[in-house]
Design an enzyme around this catalytic site. Structure first.
Site, PDB file in Angstrom:
ATOM      1  N   ASP A  94       0.828  -1.202   0.000  1.00  0.00           N
ATOM      2  CA  ASP A  94       0.000   0.000   0.000  1.00  0.00           C
ATOM      3  C   ASP A  94       0.863   1.254   0.000  1.00  0.00           C
ATOM      4  O   ASP A  94       1.529   1.561   0.989  1.00  0.00           O
ATOM      5  CB  ASP A  94      -0.892  -0.022   1.243  1.00  0.00           C
ATOM      6  CG  ASP A  94      -1.809   1.170   1.333  1.00  0.00           C
ATOM      7  OD1 ASP A  94      -1.993   1.858   0.307  1.00  0.00           O
ATOM      8  OD2 ASP A  94      -2.344   1.415   2.430  1.00  0.00           O
ATOM      9  N   ASP A 281      -2.207   5.791  -4.649  1.00  0.00           N
ATOM     10  CA  ASP A 281      -2.660   4.824  -3.655  1.00  0.00           C
ATOM     11  C   ASP A 281      -2.908   3.464  -4.301  1.00  0.00           C
ATOM     12  O   ASP A 281      -3.912   3.255  -4.972  1.00  0.00           O
ATOM     13  CB  ASP A 281      -3.944   5.335  -2.995  1.00  0.00           C
ATOM     14  CG  ASP A 281      -4.439   4.432  -1.875  1.00  0.00           C
ATOM     15  OD1 ASP A 281      -3.842   3.361  -1.659  1.00  0.00           O
ATOM     16  OD2 ASP A 281      -5.415   4.798  -1.213  1.00  0.00           O
TER      17      ASP A 281
END
Length: 482
Positions: A94, A281
């Site tokens: 992430d 992201d």
């Protein structure tokens, strides 16, 4: 020999840096293959990105905003190992968080922990407990645990004495249904809880990679078993086409850049003409941005809430039959028969929802008939009522049959255009009844001075191979080789 050498390592000179581009597996790079979890409609509907204030345990006092997501829609994850001998875990890589966490064997009272691999400290000869408690907030609740230190295996290398969090309590959602066990953050130390050193920082500090960067490729091939690959220390030329366009990181913490105007079929949306912040992201498939622009985009592509969409589908499929039934005066028993004679194909919500909409439409038509309205006026009224129905889950749906005629949506980055085709910004999701198509654009409003902000998730990152270059504090984009 010269040709073999060129095939093995190609140096690309950009600014003052020479990077290794390779297709070899014995190349000194650290590679992690990513798997892809299929989306389902329930998880996607529940997925959210929201804005909150700055968290007290995050050391980024200049950030001014922390946005939360719930990982319900996360698709890509890979394998790592923790401990000696190594214990395997599936984690989300992430880029919008910075901590590494996995469930602990001490997580006894949270159901999600029992459905995933748990770290057992007593099995590792290199384990050290720090014991500092911590909590990480997500949209559906918190995870909490304590810090520990152990060796972490990434690809074929071992990162020694890496800080990580042993989770002892997990929120029920989203981790109950996740195929992954934990999260591996690839953000900066500034957003790391308790200032823990991110794993990829440790890889650089311990000399495991020669170049202070990593690159991300997400496959757009829905039939491929390989979901993508993350490469630490370099790039793989098989993953992209053409050269990269580089833009500076404008604020460390998140991988944050500036995007310019957003165009829909070459028409400016206006809000970001003079620049908006954008966070990269890899932990969400969505693209979030200012409501004003997202509404423009979703309107241009004909996207609407699922309730409105299903209402329109029922009107299109049953409307005239309902009209004829009501005009004939033979309403009793006919509604059920009408539905039983039809198929549920094309509905994302099932038979009970279709029945409910039919009953609503019957009532609406009856009201208009009492006012002696014409057929055209009645159905214009019904269409307007469908439009006005609320959209409680906040997602916008489009007709899967219209993808070929939908416009491109183009982001301007570094004075260059990065278009997304409908096939790239629309999420196709299988349901029990049909395939539904969901707009990848969702609203996220952050007021000035930090906003407006975009969050560019996997709908964008799968279209463009991305280089996260810490050594030069920049990010690069090239067309992905899917």
């Amino acid at each position: 020999m010269g040709i073999k050498f060129l095939l093995h390592a190609i140096c690309v000179w950009t600014w003052t840096t020479c990077w290794v581009l390779t297709a070899s597996t014995d190349d000194g790079l650290v590679r992690v293959s990513l798997k892809k979890q299929p989306l389902d409609l329930k998880r996607l509907n529940a997925a959210r990105i929201t804005r909150v204030g700055l968290e007290s345990n995050v050391n980024d006092q200049g950030a001014g905003v922390v946005y939360l997501k719930n990982y319900l829609d996360t698709q890509y994850y890979g394998e790592i190992g923790i401990g000696s001998p190594s214990q395997s875990f599936s984690v989300v890589f992430d880029t919008a968080s910075s901590n590494l966490w996995v469930p602990s064997s001490k997580c006894l009272f949270s159901i999600p922990c029992h459905l995933h691999s748990k770290f057992r400290a007593r099995w590792s000869s290199t384990y050290t407990k720090i014991g500092i408690p911590c909590t990480i907030s997500y949209d559906y609740g918190d995870v909490s645990g304590f810090f520990s230190v152990d060796h972490v295996k990434v690809g074929e290398i071992i990162v020694k004495d890496q800080e990580f969090i042993e989770i002892t309590r997990e929120a029920f959602l989203p981790f109950l249904v996740a195929k992954y066990d934990g999260i591996l953050g690839l953000g900066f130390p500034e957003i790391s809880v308790e200032q823990a050193t991110p794993l990829w920082f440790s890889m650089m500090q311990q000399g495991h990679i020669n170049h202070k960067l990593f690159s991300l490729w997400l496959s757009g091939d829905l039939t491929s078993e390989l979901g993508g690959e993350i490469v630490f220390g370099g790039l793989d030329w098989r993953h992209f086409r053409g050269g990269h366009t580089y833009v500076p990181v404008t604020r460390s913490g998140y991988w944050e850049i500036v995007v310019g105007d957003i165009l829909v079929e070459s028409i400016s949306t206006g809000v970001c003409k003079f620049g908006c912040a954008a966070i990269l992201d890899s932990g969400t498939p969505l693209i979030a941005g200012p409501t004003q622009i997202v509404d423009q985009i979703n309107s241009a592509i004909g996207a609407e809430g699922i309730v409105s969409m299903e209402c329109r589908n029922v009107v299109s499929k049953y409307g005239y039959a309902l009209w004829n039934t009501l005009i004939s005066g033979k309403v009793s028993g006919r509604l059920k028969t009408l539905l039983e004679d039809e198929t549920m194909e094309g509905s994302a919500m099932g038979e009970s929802a279709v029945c409910t909409f039919c009953e609503m439409i019957v009532f609406w038509i009856q009201v208009q008939l009492k006012q002696q309205k014409t057929k055209d006026a009645v159905f214009q009224y019904v269409d307007q009522l469908c439009d006005d129905l609320p959209n409680p889950i906040g997602k916008s749906f489009v007709n899967c049959g219209s993808l070929e005629i939908l416009p491109d949506v183009t982001f301007t980055i570094g004075n260059k255009s990065f278009p997304l085709t409908p096939q790239q910004y629309i999420l196709k999701v299988e349901t029990s009844y049909s395939t539904v198509c969901v707009s990848g654009f969702v609203p996220l409003d952050v007021p000035p001075p930090r906003g407006p902000i975009w969050v560019l998730g996997d709908r964008f990152l799968s279209a463009y191979h991305t280089v996260f270059d810490f050594g030069n504090m920049r990010v690069g984009f090239a067309k992905s080789a899917n």
